[in-house]
Scaffold this motif. Structure first.
Motif, PDB file in Angstrom:
ATOM      1  N   ARG A   1       7.845  -6.824  -0.116  1.00  0.00           N
ATOM      2  CA  ARG A   1       7.930  -7.005  -1.579  1.00  0.00           C
ATOM      3  C   ARG A   1       6.674  -6.469  -2.264  1.00  0.00           C
ATOM      4  O   ARG A   1       6.744  -5.855  -3.335  1.00  0.00           O
ATOM      5  CB  ARG A   1       8.135  -8.488  -1.913  1.00  0.00           C
ATOM      6  N   LEU A   2       5.510  -6.703  -1.642  1.00  0.00           N
ATOM      7  CA  LEU A   2       4.263  -6.190  -2.205  1.00  0.00           C
ATOM      8  C   LEU A   2       4.243  -4.666  -2.221  1.00  0.00           C
ATOM      9  O   LEU A   2       3.880  -4.037  -3.227  1.00  0.00           O
ATOM     10  CB  LEU A   2       3.072  -6.704  -1.400  1.00  0.00           C
TER      11      LEU A   2
ATOM     12  N   ASP B   1       3.858 -12.463   7.097  1.00  0.00           N
ATOM     13  CA  ASP B   1       5.096 -12.630   6.359  1.00  0.00           C
ATOM     14  C   ASP B   1       5.578 -11.234   5.971  1.00  0.00           C
ATOM     15  O   ASP B   1       5.229 -10.703   4.913  1.00  0.00           O
ATOM     16  CB  ASP B   1       4.861 -13.498   5.115  1.00  0.00           C
TER      17      ASP B   1
ATOM     18  N   ARG C   1       7.349 -10.792   2.619  1.00  0.00           N
ATOM     19  CA  ARG C   1       6.422 -10.781   1.488  1.00  0.00           C
ATOM     20  C   ARG C   1       5.693  -9.438   1.416  1.00  0.00           C
ATOM     21  O   ARG C   1       5.501  -8.884   0.327  1.00  0.00           O
ATOM     22  CB  ARG C   1       5.406 -11.910   1.608  1.00  0.00           C
TER      23      ARG C   1
ATOM     24  N   ARG D   1      -4.461 -15.818  -2.911  1.00  0.00           N
ATOM     25  CA  ARG D   1      -3.992 -15.603  -1.525  1.00  0.00           C
ATOM     26  C   ARG D   1      -5.155 -15.351  -0.556  1.00  0.00           C
ATOM     27  O   ARG D   1      -4.941 -14.904   0.568  1.00  0.00           O
ATOM     28  CB  ARG D   1      -3.016 -14.431  -1.483  1.00  0.00           C
TER      29      ARG D   1
ATOM     30  N   GLU E   1      -1.296 -10.102   4.005  1.00  0.00           N
ATOM     31  CA  GLU E   1      -0.391  -9.095   3.431  1.00  0.00           C
ATOM     32  C   GLU E   1      -1.135  -8.198   2.436  1.00  0.00           C
ATOM     33  O   GLU E   1      -0.909  -6.979   2.400  1.00  0.00           O
ATOM     34  CB  GLU E   1       0.799  -9.781   2.732  1.00  0.00           C
ATOM     35  N   ASP E   2      -2.030  -8.790   1.649  1.00  0.00           N
ATOM     36  CA  ASP E   2      -2.841  -7.979   0.732  1.00  0.00           C
ATOM     37  C   ASP E   2      -3.755  -7.030   1.503  1.00  0.00           C
ATOM     38  O   ASP E   2      -3.985  -5.885   1.081  1.00  0.00           O
ATOM     39  CB  ASP E   2      -3.689  -8.878  -0.168  1.00  0.00           C
TER      40      ASP E   2
END
Length: 404
Positions: free
Chosen positions: A271-272, A265, A268, A215, A232-233
């Motif tokens: 969820r992470l 996102d 997403r 990613r 997102e990370d």
């Protein structure tokens, strides 16, 4: 802003209140500076100390410079502080340029040696969040590599002239999950590099390097490819890092303000956060940013900011912010250390708490110091650990009861 809930900022000094107001991006703050300057007892020395402590002078300098040049507020801000901030801004710009060059050289060296690497913060973060490497401070480089390439990365850094700060003590390889980075210094260059094999210290789950690499994003500020975390990370890393340090520097909170305004996102991300036990930590960051910096909370994440535990965590973090606490000092006041220890535990998810408690049953380096055993017998530290722990406690007890 987060509705139906307000952080209690009544203990914030006027200087901190103005600093927060100036860092907001949703309105003109000129009148607030004039009002602060006119107020009895406003301490510009303290204001400047706060700016430096929270590492906000690069982003703030442009605003204050513009306000000072405006005829209506020229007298509001003492010129010596504008000049001091300009000097800080210029010094930081040179530092970031040096770090950018070192970052590119290091990424190129690792790539040529077959080591995949991800830059976690530094110039790439400043460029991504602020659009300019000069707008954020950074004292070192943080680079993530696969754990099986750590030894190779260490040798390459030593060849570059870096010296390892060999502070990690370990028994039975507990360093792999108790710690998350090793530090290297280059005395001639005045550079510091932290090589990570985890995003955060363990125990606890987090994305593995392969998932993060899949990613990754490519930075646009260097000629040679430099990779960094996907958005997102990066959000997950920033909230976990800021929370672990009590948000004791507002720079980390302004990072959240910036990234929360970017396209992401959000499904997403949620969820992470859920997969790795950071939902309440992400909510804490959004509550703090929303309340203190007026950061808009994405509709997809508003529900998590209504959680009671997350709101309590946000309120508890004000302890660090209002007192200008430095958790990176050589010595930390005992009351701060105790508070921080409790706060770190409350930040953990249930699974993280269970793993943390279980980690006490794994041998510590102190056990090997208490009773030296040959390496082939180190497994005996598991059954011996309760007795060795009790022995150390009984040896310390007379000292704590010593006379005056």
């Amino acid at each position: 802003m987060v509705r139906d809930f307000s952080l209690d900022t009544s203990l914030f000094p006027d200087e901190l209140a103005l600093l927060l107001d100036l860092m907001r991006n949703d309105r003109d703050n000129t009148g607030n500076a004039e009002a602060a300057a006119a107020a009895d007892g406003f301490d510009w020395d303290r204001f400047y100390s706060l700016v430096r402590h929270h590492r906000l002078y690069p982003a703030l300098y442009g605003k204050l410079h513009t306000m000072a040049e405006d005829g209506t507020v020229k007298a509001a801000i003492p010129r010596q502080w504008i000049q001091a901030l300009r000097s800080d801004y210029q010094s930081n710009t040179f530092q970031m340029l040096k770090l950018s060059a070192e970052m590119e050289q290091l990424s190129k060296l690792f790539a040529e040696s077959g080591i995949k690497s991800l830059v976690l913060k530094g110039p790439v973060l400043a460029a991504d969040l602020y659009g300019d490497i000069s707008k954020r401070t950074c004292g070192d480089l943080d680079v993530l590599v696969p754990i099986d390439r750590l030894e190779q990365a260490e040798k390459l850094l030593e060849e570059m002239g870096y010296v390892k700060d060999d502070y990690i003590e370990t028994v039975l390889n507990d360093w792999k999950w108790r710690h998350h980075h090793i530090t290297f210094f280059h005395l001639r260059k005045g550079m510091k590099i932290e090589v990570h094999w985890r995003l955060n210290p363990g125990p606890g789950k987090e994305p593995d390097f392969h998932a993060l690499w899949e990613r990754k994003r490519l930075s646009a500020i260097t000629h040679h490819p430099v990779y960094y975390l996907g958005r997102e990370d990066l959000f997950l890393f920033l909230v976990s890092h800021g929370a672990r340090h009590g948000w004791s520097r507002l720079r980390w909170l302004t990072d959240i303000d910036r990234i929360a305004r970017q396209e992401m996102d959000w499904a997403r991300l949620l969820r992470l956060l859920d997969a790795y036990g950071y939902v309440h930590v992400g909510a804490q960051a959004l509550i703090l940013a929303s309340q203190l910096l007026h950061t808009p909370v994405p509709p997809e994440l508003k529900s998590i900011t209504e959680d009671r535990h997350a709101r309590r965590l946000a309120q508890d973090a004000l302890y660090y912010i209002r007192q200008m606490i430095n958790l990176h000092g050589e010595t930390i006041p005992e009351d701060v250390a105790k508070y921080h220890k409790r706060h770190l535990f409350t930040l953990m998810s249930l699974q993280q708490k269970v793993l943390f408690i279980l980690s006490f049953f794994h041998p510590y380096p102190e056990d090997a110091k208490t009773l030296a055993l040959p390496k082939r017998l180190h497994v005996l530290y598991f059954p011996l650990r309760p007795f060795l722990w009790l022995w150390r406690k009984t040896k310390k007890q007379p000292l704590s009861q010593g006379g005056t």
